[in-house]
Design an enzyme around this catalytic site. Structure first.
Site, PDB file in Angstrom:
ATOM      1  N   LYS A   1       0.846  -1.184   0.000  1.00  0.00           N
ATOM      2  CA  LYS A   1       0.000   0.000   0.000  1.00  0.00           C
ATOM      3  C   LYS A   1       0.882   1.235   0.000  1.00  0.00           C
ATOM      4  CE  LYS A   1      -4.036   2.094   1.930  1.00  0.00           C
ATOM      5  NZ  LYS A   1      -5.254   1.888   2.717  1.00  0.00           N
TER       6      LYS A   1
ATOM      7  N   ASP B   1     -11.732   4.913  10.718  1.00  0.00           N
ATOM      8  CA  ASP B   1     -12.179   4.716   9.334  1.00  0.00           C
ATOM      9  C   ASP B   1     -12.676   3.283   9.116  1.00  0.00           C
ATOM     10  OD1 ASP B   1     -12.769   5.703   6.823  1.00  0.00           O
ATOM     11  OD2 ASP B   1     -10.773   5.305   5.997  1.00  0.00           O
TER      12      ASP B   1
END
Length: 324
Positions: free
Chosen positions: A14, A112
């Protein structure tokens, strides 16, 4: 992106946004915090790389992508989710969040929780991922005042409007996710009639009219425990109540999901509805993320738009070797 360790195992790479305002020291502190946490429902962090303004995270590879891509993918996935699979996913995510909120010291607020941050292994066991927005929450604090960062549709009203962050904000997000998993649809769908666009609002209306079962995903073909599915939807409503103190803790949620604690209908009150707080502070970017910092779309959980794949692959191959 996928990459291969020198021992042949797979890793997920990522690349964080090059526009992130987070300093290298803060980034490394955050990574050290995450690297020390181990739980079966949290993604495994294998390593990181910082070079200039480039920041790369490497996680253990999970075969079945995210809930957003599979269960909520709008027909793009051929995977079928039975009720047993959905139940296990709900309970697994709840256990992972309860671990972050109540067992880790200092406690961690994820900030999140959403379908795209719930990854699935080959057996559909869920792993909470993407701690790029996570905040430490010491015991001696009632809340943290911070700029809003998270994803529209999952944001608790008190956090979205006033920037007051507590563990209850994660619990609200989990409640929305729970409704998505049981119903098999995203929290917002603007292609539907106005009265059906917002899942949470629809769930509340169905609850009031005693038609909550109509929210259950028809893709299961009726092969599910109707009473249990409705109970999960009620827990989702409990988690999304407008007043934060009325929301249960994550350990209570785990007990309710597992049938160890009763779900009292009298405790369910009106949720904080998305349609009533869409005027959020900050500016929403194309992915639905509310930025922390400038409010101009800097997304700390975006993928590799600002850094090339070749750079990430080269860096990954040069610094990670799990055989050592």
């Amino acid at each position: 992106m996928k990459g291969t360790f020198r021992d042949g195992t797979m890793g997920a790479i990522k690349v964080l946004s090059a526009d992130s305002k987070q300093g290298v020291r803060e980034f490394l502190t955050e990574i050290n915090m995450i690297a020390e946490i181990e739980h079966e429902n949290l993604v495994e962090l294998c390593g990181c790389c910082v070079e200039g303004n480039h920041r790369i995270l490497v996680y253990g590879y999970l075969e079945n992508n995210s809930l957003a891509q599979t269960l909520l993918g709008g027909g793009h996935s051929s995977m079928q989710f039975s009720w047993d699979a959905r139940r296990n996913i709900c309970i697994g995510v709840a256990k992972g969040l309860a671990f972050l909120h109540e067992e880790v010291q200092p406690h961690i607020i994820h900030r999140d929780i959403k379908a795209s941050n719930i990854l699935l292994d080959k057996n559909l066991n869920p792993k909470i991922s993407d701690f790029g927005l996570a905040k430490l929450f010491p015991d001696n604090m009632t809340h943290i005042s911070t700029r809003v960062a998270g994803t529209t549709g999952y944001l608790a009203p008190e956090y979205a409007i006033r920037g007051q962050l507590t563990r209850k904000a994660d619990i609200y997000s989990f409640g929305v996710l729970l409704l998505e998993i049981v119903s098999g649809r995203c929290n917002t769908n603007r292609r539907l009639p106005l009265s059906e666009q917002y899942l949470l609002e629809r769930a509340w209306n169905k609850y009031e009219s005693r038609e909550l079962v109509e929210l259950v995903d028809t893709a299961m073909g009726g092969e599910y425990d109707e009473e249990e599915a409705q109970k999960f939807l009620k827990i989702g409503l409990l988690c999304t109540q407008d007043i934060p103190k009325l929301r249960p803790s994550m350990s209570q949620v785990v007990k309710m999901l597992m049938g160890e604690e009763a779900v009292n209908d009298e405790n369910i009150s009106r949720p904080g509805l998305l349609s009533e707080f869409t005027a959020l502070r900050g500016q929403k970017d194309n992915s639905g993320m509310i930025s922390e910092g400038t409010g101009k779309g800097g997304n700390s959980s975006s993928s590799s738009e600002n850094v090339t794949t070749s750079y990430a692959t080269m860096t990954f191959n040069s610094i990670f070797d799990r055989s050592n």
